[in-house]
Scaffold this active site. Structure first.
Site, mmCIF file in Angstrom:
data_model
loop_
_atom_site.group_PDB
_atom_site.id
_atom_site.type_symbol
_atom_site.label_atom_id
_atom_site.label_comp_id
_atom_site.label_asym_id
_atom_site.label_seq_id
_atom_site.Cartn_x
_atom_site.Cartn_y
_atom_site.Cartn_z
ATOM 1 N N LYS A 60 68.622 32.712 40.261
ATOM 2 C CA LYS A 60 67.570 32.233 39.365
ATOM 3 C C LYS A 60 67.933 32.548 37.918
ATOM 4 O O LYS A 60 68.679 33.483 37.628
ATOM 5 C CB LYS A 60 66.217 32.856 39.723
ATOM 6 C CG LYS A 60 66.137 34.350 39.539
ATOM 7 C CD LYS A 60 64.760 34.869 39.935
ATOM 8 C CE LYS A 60 64.623 36.359 39.642
ATOM 9 N NZ LYS A 60 64.687 36.681 38.204
ATOM 10 N N LYS A 89 63.452 41.186 39.906
ATOM 11 C CA LYS A 89 64.566 41.014 38.987
ATOM 12 C C LYS A 89 64.062 40.428 37.678
ATOM 13 O O LYS A 89 63.064 39.706 37.633
ATOM 14 C CB LYS A 89 65.624 40.094 39.599
ATOM 15 C CG LYS A 89 66.249 40.639 40.889
ATOM 16 C CD LYS A 89 67.087 41.870 40.629
ATOM 17 C CE LYS A 89 67.728 42.402 41.902
ATOM 18 N NZ LYS A 89 66.774 43.104 42.782
ATOM 19 N N ASP A 90 64.798 40.719 36.594
ATOM 20 C CA ASP A 90 64.393 40.296 35.259
ATOM 21 C C ASP A 90 64.326 38.778 35.127
ATOM 22 O O ASP A 90 65.098 38.042 35.752
ATOM 23 C CB ASP A 90 65.390 40.836 34.222
ATOM 24 C CG ASP A 90 65.332 42.343 34.098
ATOM 25 O OD1 ASP A 90 64.320 42.854 33.607
ATOM 26 O OD2 ASP A 90 66.309 43.006 34.503
ATOM 27 N N ARG A 91 63.420 38.342 34.273
ATOM 28 C CA ARG A 91 63.293 36.913 33.983
ATOM 29 C C ARG A 91 64.440 36.440 33.087
ATOM 30 O O ARG A 91 65.060 35.408 33.349
ATOM 31 C CB ARG A 91 61.945 36.647 33.302
ATOM 32 C CG ARG A 91 61.701 35.180 32.951
ATOM 33 C CD ARG A 91 60.491 35.044 32.025
ATOM 34 N NE ARG A 91 59.299 35.594 32.620
ATOM 35 C CZ ARG A 91 58.455 34.923 33.404
ATOM 36 N NH1 ARG A 91 58.708 33.651 33.691
ATOM 37 N NH2 ARG A 91 57.379 35.502 33.890
ATOM 38 N N GLN A 92 64.714 37.182 32.012
ATOM 39 C CA GLN A 92 65.716 36.759 31.033
ATOM 40 C C GLN A 92 67.099 37.224 31.465
ATOM 41 O O GLN A 92 67.734 38.065 30.827
ATOM 42 C CB GLN A 92 65.354 37.304 29.648
ATOM 43 C CG GLN A 92 64.022 36.824 29.118
ATOM 44 C CD GLN A 92 63.946 35.300 29.032
ATOM 45 O OE1 GLN A 92 64.937 34.627 28.750
ATOM 46 N NE2 GLN A 92 62.755 34.742 29.249
#
Length: 357
Positions: A60, A89-92
């Site tokens: 992603k 998990k991180d978005r960016q």
């Protein structure tokens, strides 16, 4: 260990962690683009090959784990609440992680490939059970630091020390929400204020409070130099495992050798109910309580929320650490960290960094 140090208490906001290996060597930009912050989840086990669930590997970008799960649930027409994940998990970032999806045993497997914007299904296999939070070994990171005003020789020296000696195992700023709002909300709620809106908010607020207690205790031990040592009252933990044992039960020379090899670590508090079951020596429990007087009332409220007290390693062993300079002022760092550890904790021992909002 020393008495409480000025600056570790005060306003209820996340403290600034104390560095162990000296001041940052310079500045850099982290995650200037999602591709500059890459994370690959390591489960440590294979799919069962049969059962009423799917073990799905996804990649992603620009999506939170919750966003990705919702997008997949819509595409595959499956109940979101029955899906599972091992870790957020991180978005960016560009992240690869595993999800579980309930799936009829007689139905054909869904196809791999893109699923909407920012989400790709990489593999699908049958599995017997739903993924549970924490059911992973760790994560591999590839971090690209840009505009890095750093001396390469100093970087090599600092990172070699990190590989040899580890770093303080702070919870990262992601744990507390933007501007520390999860911590502020937790303190307000647990001292008689507004309750969380739902189960997700409740979980994030409780995690933020426990993490702040731990970070403050760890910062105090970094300041007095005991974070990477074993003192007589400590509860120790095996590296990468949850097994606890009192430091006093092992001969000092044997314990020192295992500490030097990063095989065991002293621990700090994750407050909750049933703390007596940990058999923490009274002197250590009292000293740890003194590091967080401004959080005492909220911690008292936390014990009624059903979370059991636990311990977390004060030191983080950084595995498979490597670095390179592919271009001037561009530093690439790769490493493997155990579950629950933060790559930003490693970076703060090297640079003062900024990331896009």
């Amino acid at each position: 260990m020393s008495e409480p140090t000025a600056g570790l208490t005060g306003p209820i906001s996340p403290i600034t962690p104390v560095n162990a290996w000296g001041a940052p060597l310079g500045q850099a930009r982290v995650a200037a683009s999602p591709a500059d912050f890459q994370v690959t989840e390591v489960l440590g086990y294979r799919a069962d090959g049969e059962g009423p669930h799917l073990l799905v590997e996804i990649e992603k970008c620009g999506l939170s784990t919750a966003d990705a799960m919702q997008q997949l649930a819509r595409a595959w027409d499956c109940p979101r609440r029955e899906m599972g994940y091992a870790g957020r998990k991180d978005r960016q970032a560009v992240t690869r992680q595993w999800l579980s999806v309930p799936w009829p045993v007689n139905a054909a497997l869904p196809e791999t490939g893109p699923i909407g914007e920012g989400l790709v299904v990489l593999s699908v296999e049958r599995h017997r059970r739903k993924l549970r939070i924490g059911a992973l070994q760790g994560n591999r990171f590839r971090l690209t630091l840009r505009e890095a005003s750093l001396d390469p020789r100093a970087v090599s020296s600092r990172l070699a020390r990190v590989a040899r000696c580890g770093v303080p195992n702070y919870f990262g700023p992601q744990r507390f929400g933007r501007g520390g709002r999860n911590l502020s909300a937790a303190v307000d709620w647990l001292t008689g204020g507004r309750r969380p809106r739902g189960r997700s908010d409740r979980s994030m607020q409780l995690s933020a409070l426990r993490s702040e207690v731990f970070n403050r205790v760890l910062a105090a031990r970094v300041l007095d130099g005991s974070w990477n040592q074993a003192i007589a009252d400590d509860l120790m933990v095996l590296d990468g495992r949850g097994s606890l044992f009192p430091a006093s039960e092992e001969p000092a020379d044997s314990l020192a050798r295992r500490m030097a090899g990063l095989h065991v670590h002293a621990t700090g508090p994750l407050p909750g109910r049933r703390a007596d079951a940990l058999r923490l020596p009274a002197a250590l429990a009292d000293w740890e309580d003194k590091q967080t007087p401004c959080l005492a009332a909220a911690v008292d409220g936390l014990t009624a929320q059903g979370l059991d007290a636990a311990r977390r390693a004060l030191r983080l062993s950084v595995g498979e650490l490597a670095w390179a300079w592919p271009a001037p002022q561009t530093l690439v760092i790769t490493c493997r960290l155990p579950r629950g550890a933060y790559a930003t904790t490693v970076l703060r021992e090297l640079v003062t960094w900024s990331a896009p909002e």
